[in-house]
Design an enzyme around this catalytic site. Sequence first.
Site, PDB file in Angstrom:
ATOM      1  N   SER A 101      31.969  20.996  84.395  1.00  0.00           N
ATOM      2  CA  SER A 101      31.356  20.480  83.168  1.00  0.00           C
ATOM      3  C   SER A 101      32.369  19.781  82.285  1.00  0.00           C
ATOM      4  O   SER A 101      32.011  18.891  81.505  1.00  0.00           O
ATOM      5  CB  SER A 101      30.725  21.629  82.370  1.00  0.00           C
ATOM      6  OG  SER A 101      29.557  22.105  82.971  1.00  0.00           O
ATOM      7  N   VAL A 136      39.740  11.177  75.460  1.00  0.00           N
ATOM      8  CA  VAL A 136      40.079  10.066  76.347  1.00  0.00           C
ATOM      9  C   VAL A 136      39.765   8.725  75.689  1.00  0.00           C
ATOM     10  O   VAL A 136      40.556   7.782  75.776  1.00  0.00           O
ATOM     11  CB  VAL A 136      39.330  10.195  77.687  1.00  0.00           C
ATOM     12  CG1 VAL A 136      39.631   8.999  78.591  1.00  0.00           C
ATOM     13  CG2 VAL A 136      39.715  11.493  78.391  1.00  0.00           C
ATOM     14  N   ASP A 175      23.257  18.083  76.336  1.00  0.00           N
ATOM     15  CA  ASP A 175      23.886  19.381  76.563  1.00  0.00           C
ATOM     16  C   ASP A 175      23.234  20.432  75.664  1.00  0.00           C
ATOM     17  O   ASP A 175      22.042  20.325  75.355  1.00  0.00           O
ATOM     18  CB  ASP A 175      25.391  19.260  76.272  1.00  0.00           C
ATOM     19  CG  ASP A 175      26.229  20.122  77.197  1.00  0.00           C
ATOM     20  OD1 ASP A 175      26.210  21.352  77.013  1.00  0.00           O
ATOM     21  OD2 ASP A 175      26.892  19.573  78.090  1.00  0.00           O
ATOM     22  N   ALA A 233      24.459  14.537  90.402  1.00  0.00           N
ATOM     23  CA  ALA A 233      25.687  14.120  91.085  1.00  0.00           C
ATOM     24  C   ALA A 233      25.440  13.830  92.556  1.00  0.00           C
ATOM     25  O   ALA A 233      26.065  12.943  93.145  1.00  0.00           O
ATOM     26  CB  ALA A 233      26.756  15.197  90.925  1.00  0.00           C
ATOM     27  N   ASP A 277      16.821  16.827  69.326  1.00  0.00           N
ATOM     28  CA  ASP A 277      16.857  18.186  69.867  1.00  0.00           C
ATOM     29  C   ASP A 277      15.535  18.408  70.585  1.00  0.00           C
ATOM     30  O   ASP A 277      14.492  18.575  69.950  1.00  0.00           O
ATOM     31  CB  ASP A 277      17.036  19.201  68.738  1.00  0.00           C
ATOM     32  CG  ASP A 277      17.130  20.635  69.237  1.00  0.00           C
ATOM     33  OD1 ASP A 277      16.731  20.893  70.390  1.00  0.00           O
ATOM     34  OD2 ASP A 277      17.589  21.502  68.467  1.00  0.00           O
ATOM     35  N   HIS A 322      29.530  24.834  74.487  1.00  0.00           N
ATOM     36  CA  HIS A 322      29.618  24.021  75.699  1.00  0.00           C
ATOM     37  C   HIS A 322      29.497  22.534  75.383  1.00  0.00           C
ATOM     38  O   HIS A 322      30.357  21.724  75.756  1.00  0.00           O
ATOM     39  CB  HIS A 322      28.526  24.453  76.677  1.00  0.00           C
ATOM     40  CG  HIS A 322      28.622  23.820  78.030  1.00  0.00           C
ATOM     41  ND1 HIS A 322      28.021  22.622  78.331  1.00  0.00           N
ATOM     42  CD2 HIS A 322      29.246  24.219  79.165  1.00  0.00           C
ATOM     43  CE1 HIS A 322      28.263  22.312  79.595  1.00  0.00           C
ATOM     44  NE2 HIS A 322      29.005  23.267  80.125  1.00  0.00           N
ATOM     45  N   ASP A 359      13.137  18.639  67.254  1.00  0.00           N
ATOM     46  CA  ASP A 359      13.441  17.988  65.986  1.00  0.00           C
ATOM     47  C   ASP A 359      14.630  17.052  66.162  1.00  0.00           C
ATOM     48  O   ASP A 359      15.032  16.749  67.282  1.00  0.00           O
ATOM     49  CB  ASP A 359      13.705  19.030  64.885  1.00  0.00           C
ATOM     50  CG  ASP A 359      14.819  20.012  65.237  1.00  0.00           C
ATOM     51  OD1 ASP A 359      15.795  19.595  65.908  1.00  0.00           O
ATOM     52  OD2 ASP A 359      14.736  21.196  64.847  1.00  0.00           O
ATOM     53  N   GLN A 396      22.097  20.616  66.629  1.00  0.00           N
ATOM     54  CA  GLN A 396      23.211  21.493  66.279  1.00  0.00           C
ATOM     55  C   GLN A 396      23.302  22.637  67.284  1.00  0.00           C
ATOM     56  O   GLN A 396      22.287  23.214  67.674  1.00  0.00           O
ATOM     57  CB  GLN A 396      23.007  22.056  64.871  1.00  0.00           C
ATOM     58  CG  GLN A 396      24.049  23.051  64.406  1.00  0.00           C
ATOM     59  CD  GLN A 396      25.405  22.413  64.161  1.00  0.00           C
ATOM     60  OE1 GLN A 396      25.490  21.264  63.749  1.00  0.00           O
ATOM     61  NE2 GLN A 396      26.464  23.156  64.411  1.00  0.00           N
ATOM     62  N   ASP A 446      14.192  22.428  70.315  1.00  0.00           N
ATOM     63  CA  ASP A 446      13.428  22.815  69.130  1.00  0.00           C
ATOM     64  C   ASP A 446      12.480  21.724  68.650  1.00  0.00           C
ATOM     65  O   ASP A 446      11.732  21.928  67.689  1.00  0.00           O
ATOM     66  CB  ASP A 446      14.384  23.191  67.996  1.00  0.00           C
ATOM     67  CG  ASP A 446      15.141  24.478  68.286  1.00  0.00           C
ATOM     68  OD1 ASP A 446      14.645  25.272  69.108  1.00  0.00           O
ATOM     69  OD2 ASP A 446      16.224  24.676  67.704  1.00  0.00           O
TER      70      ASP A 446
END
Length: 627
Positions: free
Chosen positions: A369, A232, A181, A313, A203, A221, A208, A212, A206
């Site tokens: 989402s 859950v 995400d 999906a 990541d 998000h 790395d 974050q 970037d």
Amino acid sequence: MPEKRHSINIWLYRALTLLGLTLLAACGGVSRPTTLPSSDQGYLLTVPIRASDSPESLAQRYGGEVIAWLEDKAILKLSTQAATALQGSGVSLQNLVLEADSLTRAPELSTQGFSSWAEGWSSWAGGWNSWAGGWSSWAGGTSSIPVLPNDNRLEFMITKVPQGQAIARNFGQGIKVAVIDTGIDLNHPMFVGRLAPSNEWRDFVDGDGNPQEVSGNMYGHGTAVAGLVLQVAPRATILPIRALSPDGSGTTSNLISAIRHASESGAHIINLSLGTTDNASSLKNMVDYAIARGSYVVASSGNTGDQTVHYPAGWAPGNKYIISVGSVSPTLNLSSFTSFGTSLEILSPGEAMFSAYPDSRVGSFTGTSFAAPQIAGVLALAMSDTASANWGNLESYLLQSAVPDADGSYKVANIAAKLQRLPDFQRKNALFVFGGSKIGSSDNALVNRLTQLGYAVTTRSDSSATATDANGRHLVVVSATATRLGATVFRNVGVPVVVWRPDIFDDMGMTGTTTDQFGSSSGQTQATVTSTIHPMGAGMPAGNYGIYTSSDVVTWGRPGSSANIITLLPGSSQATIFGYDTGAQMVGLTAPARRVGFFLATNQGGKLTRNGWNFFEAAITWAVSGN
């Protein structure tokens, strides 16, 4: 002045739109395009792997970087210059697929969370404090889990999250869920002790190992998605992988790299709250690779509100390891924004869902989402509670246990029922005490509901029930029909007791002893919710709710000051649902386990409305689990 709640509506269904171009052999030759598809981000080339190939040799042959080495294919990222050179070269392009690694953006929306520590938000006292405290409620190894945030309780009653957690055993322990995400807030209190080792974090935006979240239009998000997985399956492990920029956009190459890393890091479940309208072969190959290595892929269907289910999906039909998820409203209708069609498999709540937000805050989120990670959590719950030999059937258990939406077009997840589909599911034991020599139809309806919730119910006549019958039980239920039961039989048992025989409320220490402290009232159809933060309130806002399909008798009591009063007889101070937590001061004794007084009388089991059943299930669930 309390902070204003800000709703976050994030639409990622266009996050990765791809332009594709397939180069196929025809009549013994290769059809070469005169122009390349437009792309600002370069290209992706999928090539078959020969025995003599290596990543280095393919990179040299095609002039790109190998980003995925699959079983029989490799995926390379090419610059526009390299793709142009390849197009004009003499290198054979037979059986290769060249696609644009395009970049698109989600619609820009201003987003903001609000502080979970702000004074005045009484709802946090009902659950968020236990999450914010670093999971201290079970950090010591106890079997309890944090109480679900009350803000989501009404929605979670739809999919029976608390009911499922009450019968779960391991809560996702040992199951790794990759959240690909925008990154997450790695320091959020909700994630303390719940993240994979930091050497597994990635990541790909970037380049790395620090996924974050970064401030932008889609800020929060990924944090919200990860938070919903844990609501859950609170003992699951989150593997944070950043593949989307702060504005919610991403490249196909980064998504492919992220899925590859998740799979090779041992993710049991990969959550993709994102999608593309293009049936891209490179992405499909990567998803197939992850599945072959044992990962489930849970993907949101999209937020177009039409019959355009997005990929991955869209690949769900016929593939038991891909699950497509849409959003259902509190009224069990398909959410208006949900992308639907034959590829949509399951629904979960996705409207105004509360979850973690960066900087130790929480927020309200809407979109498919936020429906998808709940299903990822369901899979984690099931995986941790069954042998790995059964994992290949988890999608069928999910779909077989689902219930119809309002018009019967789609299926809504039922977590408690799904867990019961597991071949090695272990039911919790309940004792139901009834009146007479044969159980009546009203009591039988209640026994059947307990069975549906996952309990192995032993029925016992009031003439023969004794305190020792509570031994080894997780729950004791005493019907109002059990008039011959000794008034103090279950007073001191260390097992939760739910009772709706009002004349023993006082003997159980649940009310005072005078006749104005307990009783019944005829001609009733409603209950007035006064506590909106307690789990037994089933997430209902304050107000009057129909509990019977026609007027009938309700029982009531006036409990002590330590009791939680949930509902009242309309226009009175007489409690129709109330309970004492373990260790609370009752009337004349300390509660040896949870005690619940409930509004049913002798013959109402077949007259409960949907709200009435929700209250019943919430009372049973809280008595057993505190959730």
